[in-house]
Design a protein around this motif. Structure first.
Motif, PDB file in Angstrom:
ATOM      1  N   VAL A  16       0.861  -1.182   0.000  1.00  0.00           N
ATOM      2  CA  VAL A  16       0.000   0.000   0.000  1.00  0.00           C
ATOM      3  C   VAL A  16       0.898   1.232   0.000  1.00  0.00           C
ATOM      4  O   VAL A  16       1.791   1.352   0.835  1.00  0.00           O
ATOM      5  CB  VAL A  16      -0.920   0.023   1.243  1.00  0.00           C
ATOM      6  CG1 VAL A  16      -1.797   1.277   1.231  1.00  0.00           C
ATOM      7  CG2 VAL A  16      -1.775  -1.233   1.315  1.00  0.00           C
ATOM      8  N   LEU A  17       0.652   2.131  -0.946  1.00  0.00           N
ATOM      9  CA  LEU A  17       1.352   3.410  -0.997  1.00  0.00           C
ATOM     10  C   LEU A  17       0.382   4.471  -0.506  1.00  0.00           C
ATOM     11  O   LEU A  17      -0.718   4.602  -1.048  1.00  0.00           O
ATOM     12  CB  LEU A  17       1.787   3.734  -2.427  1.00  0.00           C
ATOM     13  CG  LEU A  17       2.355   5.139  -2.658  1.00  0.00           C
ATOM     14  CD1 LEU A  17       3.679   5.322  -1.949  1.00  0.00           C
ATOM     15  CD2 LEU A  17       2.496   5.427  -4.140  1.00  0.00           C
ATOM     16  N   VAL A  18       0.769   5.212   0.534  1.00  0.00           N
ATOM     17  CA  VAL A  18      -0.086   6.272   1.061  1.00  0.00           C
ATOM     18  C   VAL A  18       0.627   7.614   0.898  1.00  0.00           C
ATOM     19  O   VAL A  18       1.753   7.783   1.357  1.00  0.00           O
ATOM     20  CB  VAL A  18      -0.450   6.037   2.545  1.00  0.00           C
ATOM     21  CG1 VAL A  18      -1.345   7.163   3.056  1.00  0.00           C
ATOM     22  CG2 VAL A  18      -1.144   4.687   2.717  1.00  0.00           C
ATOM     23  N   ASP A  19      -0.059   8.534   0.236  1.00  0.00           N
ATOM     24  CA  ASP A  19       0.420   9.899   0.047  1.00  0.00           C
ATOM     25  C   ASP A  19      -0.238  10.769   1.113  1.00  0.00           C
ATOM     26  O   ASP A  19      -1.453  10.968   1.089  1.00  0.00           O
ATOM     27  CB  ASP A  19       0.030  10.374  -1.358  1.00  0.00           C
ATOM     28  CG  ASP A  19       0.359  11.835  -1.622  1.00  0.00           C
ATOM     29  OD1 ASP A  19       1.149  12.425  -0.864  1.00  0.00           O
ATOM     30  OD2 ASP A  19      -0.183  12.378  -2.605  1.00  0.00           O
ATOM     31  N   PHE A  20       0.556  11.254   2.072  1.00  0.00           N
ATOM     32  CA  PHE A  20       0.056  12.180   3.077  1.00  0.00           C
ATOM     33  C   PHE A  20       0.216  13.585   2.493  1.00  0.00           C
ATOM     34  O   PHE A  20       1.341  14.001   2.195  1.00  0.00           O
ATOM     35  CB  PHE A  20       0.834  12.031   4.388  1.00  0.00           C
ATOM     36  CG  PHE A  20       0.529  10.744   5.103  1.00  0.00           C
ATOM     37  CD1 PHE A  20      -0.469  10.694   6.072  1.00  0.00           C
ATOM     38  CD2 PHE A  20       1.229   9.589   4.805  1.00  0.00           C
ATOM     39  CE1 PHE A  20      -0.750   9.504   6.741  1.00  0.00           C
ATOM     40  CE2 PHE A  20       0.950   8.395   5.467  1.00  0.00           C
ATOM     41  CZ  PHE A  20      -0.049   8.354   6.437  1.00  0.00           C
ATOM     42  N   TRP A  21      -0.894  14.302   2.330  1.00  0.00           N
ATOM     43  CA  TRP A  21      -0.897  15.557   1.586  1.00  0.00           C
ATOM     44  C   TRP A  21      -1.920  16.520   2.195  1.00  0.00           C
ATOM     45  O   TRP A  21      -2.636  16.169   3.131  1.00  0.00           O
ATOM     46  CB  TRP A  21      -1.262  15.290   0.124  1.00  0.00           C
ATOM     47  CG  TRP A  21      -2.718  14.963  -0.042  1.00  0.00           C
ATOM     48  CD1 TRP A  21      -3.357  13.827   0.384  1.00  0.00           C
ATOM     49  CD2 TRP A  21      -3.718  15.794  -0.608  1.00  0.00           C
ATOM     50  NE1 TRP A  21      -4.685  13.902   0.103  1.00  0.00           N
ATOM     51  CE2 TRP A  21      -4.944  15.104  -0.509  1.00  0.00           C
ATOM     52  CE3 TRP A  21      -3.701  17.051  -1.185  1.00  0.00           C
ATOM     53  CZ2 TRP A  21      -6.138  15.644  -0.974  1.00  0.00           C
ATOM     54  CZ3 TRP A  21      -4.893  17.578  -1.663  1.00  0.00           C
ATOM     55  CH2 TRP A  21      -6.095  16.877  -1.552  1.00  0.00           C
ATOM     56  N   LEU A  57       5.331  10.196   1.488  1.00  0.00           N
ATOM     57  CA  LEU A  57       4.805   8.936   0.966  1.00  0.00           C
ATOM     58  C   LEU A  57       5.317   7.810   1.857  1.00  0.00           C
ATOM     59  O   LEU A  57       6.510   7.747   2.145  1.00  0.00           O
ATOM     60  CB  LEU A  57       5.288   8.697  -0.468  1.00  0.00           C
ATOM     61  CG  LEU A  57       5.009   9.818  -1.472  1.00  0.00           C
ATOM     62  CD1 LEU A  57       5.720   9.522  -2.785  1.00  0.00           C
ATOM     63  CD2 LEU A  57       3.528   9.965  -1.696  1.00  0.00           C
ATOM     64  N   ILE A  58       4.410   6.944   2.283  1.00  0.00           N
ATOM     65  CA  ILE A  58       4.810   5.782   3.073  1.00  0.00           C
ATOM     66  C   ILE A  58       4.305   4.534   2.371  1.00  0.00           C
ATOM     67  O   ILE A  58       3.131   4.462   1.982  1.00  0.00           O
ATOM     68  CB  ILE A  58       4.269   5.843   4.512  1.00  0.00           C
ATOM     69  CG1 ILE A  58       4.781   7.100   5.228  1.00  0.00           C
ATOM     70  CG2 ILE A  58       4.684   4.584   5.289  1.00  0.00           C
ATOM     71  CD1 ILE A  58       4.301   7.244   6.660  1.00  0.00           C
ATOM     72  N   VAL A  59       5.201   3.570   2.198  1.00  0.00           N
ATOM     73  CA  VAL A  59       4.833   2.269   1.642  1.00  0.00           C
ATOM     74  C   VAL A  59       4.632   1.314   2.817  1.00  0.00           C
ATOM     75  O   VAL A  59       5.496   1.193   3.684  1.00  0.00           O
ATOM     76  CB  VAL A  59       5.921   1.731   0.686  1.00  0.00           C
ATOM     77  CG1 VAL A  59       5.526   0.371   0.144  1.00  0.00           C
ATOM     78  CG2 VAL A  59       6.168   2.719  -0.456  1.00  0.00           C
ATOM     79  N   PHE A  60       3.480   0.663   2.823  1.00  0.00           N
ATOM     80  CA  PHE A  60       3.140  -0.307   3.861  1.00  0.00           C
ATOM     81  C   PHE A  60       3.126  -1.705   3.279  1.00  0.00           C
ATOM     82  O   PHE A  60       2.739  -1.913   2.133  1.00  0.00           O
ATOM     83  CB  PHE A  60       1.738  -0.022   4.430  1.00  0.00           C
ATOM     84  CG  PHE A  60       1.630   1.265   5.193  1.00  0.00           C
ATOM     85  CD1 PHE A  60       1.730   1.275   6.571  1.00  0.00           C
ATOM     86  CD2 PHE A  60       1.412   2.466   4.538  1.00  0.00           C
ATOM     87  CE1 PHE A  60       1.621   2.453   7.288  1.00  0.00           C
ATOM     88  CE2 PHE A  60       1.297   3.652   5.242  1.00  0.00           C
ATOM     89  CZ  PHE A  60       1.410   3.649   6.617  1.00  0.00           C
ATOM     90  N   ARG A  61       3.536  -2.667   4.086  1.00  0.00           N
ATOM     91  CA  ARG A  61       3.429  -4.088   3.735  1.00  0.00           C
ATOM     92  C   ARG A  61       2.881  -4.772   4.978  1.00  0.00           C
ATOM     93  O   ARG A  61       3.421  -4.597   6.066  1.00  0.00           O
ATOM     94  CB  ARG A  61       4.793  -4.649   3.334  1.00  0.00           C
ATOM     95  CG  ARG A  61       4.834  -6.163   3.165  1.00  0.00           C
ATOM     96  CD  ARG A  61       3.832  -6.666   2.175  1.00  0.00           C
ATOM     97  NE  ARG A  61       4.421  -6.928   0.882  1.00  0.00           N
ATOM     98  CZ  ARG A  61       3.708  -7.373  -0.145  1.00  0.00           C
ATOM     99  NH1 ARG A  61       2.442  -7.596  -0.033  1.00  0.00           N
ATOM    100  NH2 ARG A  61       4.275  -7.585  -1.284  1.00  0.00           N
TER     101      ARG A  61
END
Length: 105
Positions: A22-27, A77-81
């Protein structure tokens, strides 16, 4: 395909439901660099459909999530696994760098 909008109530469930990275863009809407990165994030969302979840979190609306993940500057941007953060990128990034981070997760 555009990225998925997540908020405080949908964030944990979306991460738990995802079988891939999951790629999350905090903006935030007032952030110029965030606006610059937005179309790139949507392109990645279209290309990764079925392989990864690409989402955005508005830090103004989800201050609790920004606090939980230590967001001090945006865009971040944080990539989650498996629900856990595995990589973090800050500032505007090249599309290739973002997709490489997602592929490595």
């Amino acid at each position: 395909m555009k990225s998925t909008e997540l908020n405080s109530s949908s964030f944990d469930a979306a991460l738990a439901a995802s079988t891939g990275p999951v790629l999350v863009d905090f903006w935030a809407p007032w952030c110029g660099p965030c606006q610059q990165l937005g179309p790139v994030i949507d392109q990645i969302a279209a290309e990764q459909q079925g392989k990864a979840l690409v989402a955005k979190v508005n830090v103004d609306d989800a201050r609790d999530l920004a606090g939980r993940y230590g967001i001090r500057s945006i865009p971040t941007l944080i990539v989650f696994r498996d629900g856990q953060p595995v990589q973090r990128l800050q500032g505007v990034q090249a599309k290739e760098r973002i997709t490489a981070a997602l592929a490595a997760a």
